[in-house]
Design an enzyme around this catalytic site. Structure first.
Site, PDB file in Angstrom:
ATOM      1  N   GLU A 263       0.883  -1.163   0.000  1.00 54.28           N
ATOM      2  CA  GLU A 263       0.000   0.000   0.000  1.00 54.28           C
ATOM      3  C   GLU A 263       0.918   1.209   0.000  1.00 54.28           C
ATOM      4  OE1 GLU A 263      -1.711   2.799   2.078  1.00 54.28           O
ATOM      5  OE2 GLU A 263      -2.698   1.252   3.308  1.00 54.28           O
ATOM      6  N   CYS A 300      -2.717   7.474   4.992  1.00 54.86           N
ATOM      7  CA  CYS A 300      -2.686   7.118   3.570  1.00 54.86           C
ATOM      8  C   CYS A 300      -3.933   7.635   2.867  1.00 54.86           C
ATOM      9  CB  CYS A 300      -2.545   5.623   3.404  1.00 54.86           C
ATOM     10  SG  CYS A 300      -3.334   4.700   4.696  1.00 54.86           S
TER      11      CYS A 300
HETATM   12  P1  NAP Z   1       9.480   3.433   3.949  1.00 50.63           P
HETATM   13  O1  NAP Z   1      10.708   4.241   3.874  1.00 50.63           O
HETATM   14  O2  NAP Z   1       8.910   2.946   2.683  1.00 50.63           O
HETATM   15  O3  NAP Z   1       9.803   2.200   4.905  1.00 50.63           O
HETATM   16  C1  NAP Z   1       8.836   1.200   5.200  1.00 50.63           C
HETATM   17  C2  NAP Z   1       9.537  -0.095   5.567  1.00 50.63           C
HETATM   18  O4  NAP Z   1      10.182  -0.650   4.416  1.00 50.63           O
HETATM   19  C3  NAP Z   1      10.627   0.072   6.603  1.00 50.63           C
HETATM   20  O5  NAP Z   1      10.639  -1.085   7.406  1.00 50.63           O
HETATM   21  C4  NAP Z   1      11.893   0.157   5.780  1.00 50.63           C
HETATM   22  O6  NAP Z   1      13.037  -0.274   6.449  1.00 50.63           O
HETATM   23  C5  NAP Z   1      11.572  -0.801   4.642  1.00 50.63           C
HETATM   24  N1  NAP Z   1      12.248  -0.450   3.402  1.00 50.63           N
HETATM   25  C6  NAP Z   1      12.048   0.670   2.665  1.00 50.63           C
HETATM   26  N2  NAP Z   1      12.809   0.642   1.562  1.00 50.63           N
HETATM   27  C7  NAP Z   1      13.514  -0.511   1.588  1.00 50.63           C
HETATM   28  C8  NAP Z   1      14.473  -1.092   0.730  1.00 50.63           C
HETATM   29  N3  NAP Z   1      14.863  -0.472  -0.382  1.00 50.63           N
HETATM   30  N4  NAP Z   1      14.996  -2.280   1.070  1.00 50.63           N
HETATM   31  C9  NAP Z   1      14.617  -2.893   2.197  1.00 50.63           C
HETATM   32  N5  NAP Z   1      13.712  -2.389   3.076  1.00 50.63           N
HETATM   33  C10 NAP Z   1      13.160  -1.206   2.776  1.00 50.63           C
HETATM   34  O7  NAP Z   1       8.313   4.215   4.679  1.00 50.63           O
HETATM   35  P2  NAP Z   1       8.303   5.008   6.081  1.00 50.63           P
HETATM   36  O8  NAP Z   1       9.598   4.867   6.788  1.00 50.63           O
HETATM   37  O9  NAP Z   1       7.117   4.548   6.791  1.00 50.63           O
HETATM   38  O10 NAP Z   1       8.047   6.518   5.700  1.00 50.63           O
HETATM   39  C11 NAP Z   1       8.745   7.204   4.710  1.00 50.63           C
HETATM   40  C12 NAP Z   1       7.756   7.853   3.760  1.00 50.63           C
HETATM   41  O11 NAP Z   1       6.804   6.873   3.342  1.00 50.63           O
HETATM   42  C13 NAP Z   1       6.878   8.936   4.339  1.00 50.63           C
HETATM   43  O12 NAP Z   1       7.513  10.190   4.316  1.00 50.63           O
HETATM   44  C14 NAP Z   1       5.688   8.894   3.432  1.00 50.63           C
HETATM   45  O13 NAP Z   1       5.937   9.632   2.275  1.00 50.63           O
HETATM   46  C15 NAP Z   1       5.555   7.467   3.057  1.00 50.63           C
HETATM   47  N6  NAP Z   1       4.494   6.739   3.803  1.00 50.63           N
HETATM   48  C16 NAP Z   1       3.314   6.570   3.183  1.00 50.63           C
HETATM   49  C17 NAP Z   1       2.299   5.879   3.824  1.00 50.63           C
HETATM   50  C18 NAP Z   1       1.002   5.665   3.153  1.00 50.63           C
HETATM   51  O14 NAP Z   1       0.143   5.084   3.772  1.00 50.63           O
HETATM   52  N7  NAP Z   1       0.808   6.069   1.932  1.00 50.63           N
HETATM   53  C19 NAP Z   1       2.464   5.369   5.099  1.00 50.63           C
HETATM   54  C20 NAP Z   1       3.710   5.555   5.721  1.00 50.63           C
HETATM   55  C21 NAP Z   1       4.706   6.235   5.040  1.00 50.63           C
HETATM   56  P3  NAP Z   1      13.918   0.728   7.358  1.00 50.63           P
HETATM   57  O15 NAP Z   1      13.116   0.955   8.602  1.00 50.63           O
HETATM   58  O16 NAP Z   1      15.148  -0.033   7.566  1.00 50.63           O
HETATM   59  O17 NAP Z   1      14.096   1.972   6.561  1.00 50.63           O
END
Ligand code: NAP
Length: 504
Positions: A263, A300
């Site tokens: 998502e 989201c």
């Molecule tokens: P994220 O950076 O996508 O991380 C989510 C999870 O995936 C974390 O456990 C992260 O690990 C892991 N991950 C991300 N990229 C990876 C990769 N290339 N390889 C391996 N594991 C990976 O999301 P977030 O930390 O929750 O938030 C960052 C941004 O996501 C926010 O600023 C926002 O824009 C967006 N977000 C959107 C929603 C939505 O519902 N649309 C919800 C939450 C966040 P690590 O913890 O090790 O980084």
């Protein structure tokens, strides 16, 4: 009693420390050290999950329902401590954590009831026709079976309801699939205490230890190793478009590709139709501002874009939204990184051609102030960056010349979790024109309301065409979400005494 995390991973019933640690970064309260996950720990957890599958997948529905109920009970037994560490780590208010806990336990119990009823098995039977000409028909029975170990990524913005014991975990456990959670490093202590609750429920109900493991993050290799592990059969994820897409691509590139239920991003457009704008534009504008800033806009389903006609009715909508947003003030974001991403998102709007700042604020550190911008349909349709999600309390108003332009704009949107129409009875004809477009764009279309606040129910869809989700046939909220972790198997001419219990 206050909860002090020990910082270990839960691997198939054992609390395990690793050689290296990371330190949590709470919004307030003490920081704690947590073991960093490793690919070796991922392997141990997934192997144990596969071993557990051979027992767990063949438990009765009543046994699994009792397990889900026990997890809910154990979460409630730790209520105060969960709220305390959850608010410290995320900066979310106490009332939000309490409400989210209720949603989480409610979700677990909803799935318990859902599998007790058994409808989700979608049992079908084509009886044998031995005398059929020119060929006899065999006896065919179909039923949904669990798929195997499932990986779940905790979401930063829902430390309880979309994380360790959140919707993905509840749905997978209900289906009969063991779960390995990759905890989100924004709330590792909250993840740990919830894992304790699941651990206690496993002991209480005699489930196999490998049915649940929690691996803390701190290293990107953890997530990559998890989705690439050959024994993992599906992934549940909520997070960024970039992170989700990277993990989705890893799943697709495996020798055995697996479904990645991600998502990702959504701007959740809202269309204010002419009569609704003329009759109550200001009230809709005020309501929009409330939805846009709820939880610092970190949902989201945040309605980031409002579409309204140029002219006095639209002006009243915009003025009311601006006034309401001006009164909100700074709110704490979930992490420093998310706060920075919000400022970067805002920077995309500043000084952009044909984009007018209506409320342009500065945000510092881990806080976010609301922002409001305005543009026209032609600019929006040409400028792809304006359609990207800004995670936080930023709104964009798109002014249109009439319904033809509204329709063109609707067709130009990417896949969305939700699309909203505000309409009065005089708008019905226009709404009928928009609806066929919006149902192709979004997983949920709603009228005269705001998309934040997702009901956990049988008829909910929280998903949509890409990039809202990576799998438009699925939902991550509501009882339908169990389907992600089931697979139909047809049993042909298998004798009664040999068939799975649920088919006999
Ligand atoms: P994220 O950076 O996508 O991380 C989510 C999870 O995936 C974390 O456990 C992260 O690990 C892991 N991950 C991300 N990229 C990876 C990769 N290339 N390889 C391996 N594991 C990976 O999301 P977030 O930390 O929750 O938030 C960052 C941004 O996501 C926010 O600023 C926002 O824009 C967006 N977000 C959107 C929603 C939505 O519902 N649309 C919800 C939450 C966040 P690590 O913890 O090790 O980084």
């Amino acid at each position: 009693m206050p909860f002090t995390p020990h910082g270990k991973h839960l691997i198939a019933g054992d609390w395990v420390a690793g050689p290296a640690t990371f330190t949590s970064d709470p919004a307030h309260g003490p920081a704690h050290a947590f073991s960093i996950g490793t690919p070796e720990l991922v392997d141990a957890a997934v192997q144990a999950a596969e071993d557990a599958f051979w027992t767990y997948a063949y438990t009765t529905r009543e046994e699994r329902a009792a397990f889900l109920d026990a997890i809910a009970d154990e979460i409630e037994a730790r209520a105060e401590a969960i709220t305390e560490i959850g608010t410290q780590e995320t900066g979310l208010p106490v009332a939000r954590l309490q409400g989210e806990r209720g949603r989480t336990t409610g979700q677990l119990r909803l799935f318990a009831d859902h599998i007790r009823k058994g409808d989700y098995l979608d049992r079908r039977h084509d009886a044998a026709l031995p005398d059929r000409q020119p060929l006899p028909r065999p006896d065919l029975r179909v039923i949904q079976r669990p798929i195997g170990p499932v990986a779940v990524f905790g979401a930063s913005n829902f430390p309880l309801a979309f994380s360790t014991a959140g919707g993905d975990t509840a749905a997978a456990l209900a289906a009969g699939c063991p779960v390995v959670v990759k905890g989100h490093s924004a709330h590792p202590g909250t993840g740990e205490i919830i894992a304790e609750a699941i651990h206690a429920a496993i002991d209480k109900t005699g489930m196999p230890k490998g049915v649940f493991s929690l691996i803390q993050g701190g290293d990107r290799h953890v997530g990559a190793a998890l989705v690439q592990h050959p024994l993992i059969k599906a992934v549940g994820f909520t997070g960024s478009l970039a992170g989700g897409r990277a993990l989705f691509d890893l799943c697709a590139a495996r020798p055995e590709p697996i479904p990645f239920f991600g998502e990702l991003g959504s701007v959740n457009p809202m269309f204010v139709l002419p009569a609704a704008a003329a009759n109550r534009g200001a009230a809709v504008g005020t309501g929009w501002a409330g939805s846009l800033t709820m939880g610092a806009g970190q949902f989201c389903t945040n309605p980031g874009i409002a579409v309204v006609e140029a002219g006095p009715a639209g002006d009243a909508f915009v003025a009311a939204a601006k006034t309401a947003l001006e009164q909100v003030g700074p709110q704490v974001m979930l992490t420093e990184g998310i706060a920075k991403a919000y400022r970067d998102g805002q920077a995309r709007f500043e000084g952009r051609n044909s984009v007018t700042p209506l409320l342009s604020t500065e945000s510092q550190g881990r806080e976010a102030n609301p922002n409001l911008y305005e543009t026209d349909a032609a600019t929006y349709l040409q400028d792809h960056a304006l359609g990207e999600e800004v995670f936080g309390p930023l709104g964009l108003v798109i002014r249109v010349s009439g319904l033809d332009e509204m329709e063109r704009l609707a067709k130009g949107f990417e896949g969305q979790l939700t699309a909203t129409i505000h309409l009065d009875p005089e708008d019905a004809t226009d709404a009928r024109r928009l609806l066929p477009i919006l149902e192709r764009k979004a997983g949920r279309v709603l009228a005269n309301g705001f998309p934040t606040g997702v009901e956990v129910a049988d008829a909910m869809v929280h998903g949509g065409p890409y990039p809202a989700s990576t799998n438009f046939g699925a939902t991550s909220v509501g009882t339908l979400s169990i389907r992600r972790f089931l697979r139909p198997v047809s049993f042909q001419n298998i004798p009664e005494g040999v068939l799975p219990d649920d088919l006999a």
